[in-house]
Design an enzyme around this catalytic site. Structure first.
Site, PDB file in Angstrom:
ATOM      1  N   LYS A 192       0.837  -1.204   0.000  1.00  0.00           N
ATOM      2  CA  LYS A 192       0.000   0.000   0.000  1.00  0.00           C
ATOM      3  C   LYS A 192       0.871   1.253   0.000  1.00  0.00           C
ATOM      4  O   LYS A 192       0.602   2.211  -0.722  1.00  0.00           O
ATOM      5  CB  LYS A 192      -0.958  -0.017   1.209  1.00  0.00           C
ATOM      6  CG  LYS A 192      -2.083  -1.040   1.037  1.00  0.00           C
ATOM      7  CD  LYS A 192      -2.925  -1.276   2.288  1.00  0.00           C
ATOM      8  CE  LYS A 192      -3.949  -2.389   1.986  1.00  0.00           C
ATOM      9  NZ  LYS A 192      -4.828  -2.721   3.120  1.00  0.00           N
ATOM     10  N   ASP A 215     -11.429   2.766   3.563  1.00  0.00           N
ATOM     11  CA  ASP A 215     -11.789   1.349   3.453  1.00  0.00           C
ATOM     12  C   ASP A 215     -13.289   1.172   3.228  1.00  0.00           C
ATOM     13  O   ASP A 215     -13.741   0.066   2.907  1.00  0.00           O
ATOM     14  CB  ASP A 215     -11.397   0.604   4.741  1.00  0.00           C
ATOM     15  CG  ASP A 215     -10.058  -0.107   4.621  1.00  0.00           C
ATOM     16  OD1 ASP A 215      -9.771  -0.624   3.529  1.00  0.00           O
ATOM     17  OD2 ASP A 215      -9.324  -0.154   5.620  1.00  0.00           O
ATOM     18  N   GLN A 272      -4.987  -1.406   9.267  1.00  0.00           N
ATOM     19  CA  GLN A 272      -4.894  -2.747   8.680  1.00  0.00           C
ATOM     20  C   GLN A 272      -5.520  -3.782   9.613  1.00  0.00           C
ATOM     21  O   GLN A 272      -5.232  -3.811  10.814  1.00  0.00           O
ATOM     22  CB  GLN A 272      -3.418  -3.082   8.388  1.00  0.00           C
ATOM     23  CG  GLN A 272      -3.205  -4.365   7.620  1.00  0.00           C
ATOM     24  CD  GLN A 272      -3.792  -4.338   6.210  1.00  0.00           C
ATOM     25  OE1 GLN A 272      -3.894  -3.295   5.572  1.00  0.00           O
ATOM     26  NE2 GLN A 272      -4.206  -5.494   5.721  1.00  0.00           N
TER      27      GLN A 272
HETATM   28  N1  GUN Z   1      -7.252  -6.794   5.769  1.00  0.00           N
HETATM   29  C1  GUN Z   1      -7.577  -7.560   4.703  1.00  0.00           C
HETATM   30  N2  GUN Z   1      -8.146  -6.802   3.737  1.00  0.00           N
HETATM   31  C2  GUN Z   1      -8.198  -5.542   4.208  1.00  0.00           C
HETATM   32  C3  GUN Z   1      -8.673  -4.314   3.672  1.00  0.00           C
HETATM   33  O1  GUN Z   1      -9.206  -4.216   2.559  1.00  0.00           O
HETATM   34  N3  GUN Z   1      -8.525  -3.232   4.483  1.00  0.00           N
HETATM   35  C4  GUN Z   1      -7.979  -3.312   5.726  1.00  0.00           C
HETATM   36  N4  GUN Z   1      -7.894  -2.197   6.440  1.00  0.00           N
HETATM   37  N5  GUN Z   1      -7.525  -4.428   6.248  1.00  0.00           N
HETATM   38  C5  GUN Z   1      -7.632  -5.536   5.492  1.00  0.00           C
END
Ligand code: GUN
Length: 281
Positions: free
Chosen positions: A53, A120, A97
């Site tokens: 990311k 998100d 996350q």
């Molecule tokens: N963990 C697995 N997929 C995601 C996601 O799309 N966003 C976040 N914040 N954590 C995750």
């Protein structure tokens, strides 16, 4: 003959588009777009996702602010960080996350993120708007899957769509998006009766279960579009998806690979959402 949907290539195209929009935004506003990424603990998969990311931010010209917190960090400390990011005008998006270590109250932490910075798309406001088909920030993985349908001109109107997995991150928003796109949607989960039969009727099948090679050929209709959200390990420790790709592929009209399918789309859509957060405020 099946066609692979190349998520890696499509994600690259989307990132290139976002890069242009970000540059234009920065020229017009005189400020940089900022994304805060918060990782608590040492989960190896989460570390890889966060690294990717941050790399994507660099590529598209978004300034990333990474916060790596110890696995034992107290709830109050995490909340304090999110509160300070919420009022920081350098920050347009906040990403925590998941999963968080078990001692932390995930719901409480996510609720602190203001709707406008919720890149998100997990907030009650954003998910509520999605269910009403109103403009909002949409969860990145299902939104990326919709882009895959769009890029291949796969029409969803009147189609039987089956989603396996009812998570807040993928399954539920996916079911909403497919509904909004005029598909007839069945959202399956671990308690679903006759799962194989339900799946075998799907024109579009989205697997978001988290179990390696769970979807077998007998669960797939001839000519189906199969989307694999899984990031699993097979019996030899090799990366694989929720779909038994080698045995399923010949039955499909379209199928996504793992890796190089849905995964890169999630990150591209995160970049897009971060741009939107800045542009809309
Ligand atoms: N963990 C697995 N997929 C995601 C996601 O799309 N966003 C976040 N914040 N954590 C995750």
């Amino acid at each position: 003959m099946y066609k692979l949907i190349d998520g890696k290539k499509l994600a690259q195209e989307i990132r290139a588009e976002v890069k242009q929009k970000v540059a234009e935004y920065s020229r017009n506003s005189g400020r940089e777009i900022g994304l805060a990424v918060v990782l608590v603990g040492e989960d190896p998969a989460s570390k890889v996702y966060v690294r990717n990311k941050i790399k994507a931010c660099e590529e598209v010209g978004i300034k990333s602010f990474a916060y790596y917190l110890d696995k034992d960090t107290a709830q109050a400390r995490v909340e304090e960080l999110i509160r300070s990011l919420s009022v920081d005008n350098k920050i347009d998006g906040i990403l925590v996350q998941l999963p968080l270590p078990p001692h932390l109250d995930e719901k409480k932490i996510l609720e602190i993120i203001p709707d406008k910075k919720d890149v998100d798309g997990f907030s009650a406001s954003n998910t509520g708007k999605l269910s009403k088909n109103e403009p909002c920030l949409v969860a990145c993985t299902p939104n990326g899957i919709m882009k895959m349908f769009e890029s291949e001109n796969i029409s969803l109107t009147g189609k039987n769509a089956v989603v396996i997995g009812r998570s807040n991150i993928v399954g539920k928003p996916m079911a909403m998006l497919l509904t909004n796109a005029n598909a007839t949607v069945t959202l399956c989960h671990s308690k679903t009766a006759n799962l194989k039969e339900v799946c075998a009727r799907a024109d579009v099948l989205v697997a978001a279960i988290g179990k390696p090679k769970f979807v077998t050929a007998d669960m797939v209709k001839e000519g189906a579009v199969v989307i694999d959200v899984g990031m699993d390990r097979d019996e030899n420790g090799k990366l694989c998806g929720d779909v038994d790709f080698e045995n399923v592929k010949e039955k499909c009209s379209y199928i996504t690979p793992v890796p190089g399918g849905v995964g890169p789309m999630t990150i591209a859509m995160l970049m897009y959402n971060t741009y939107l957060s800045a542009a809309r405020s």
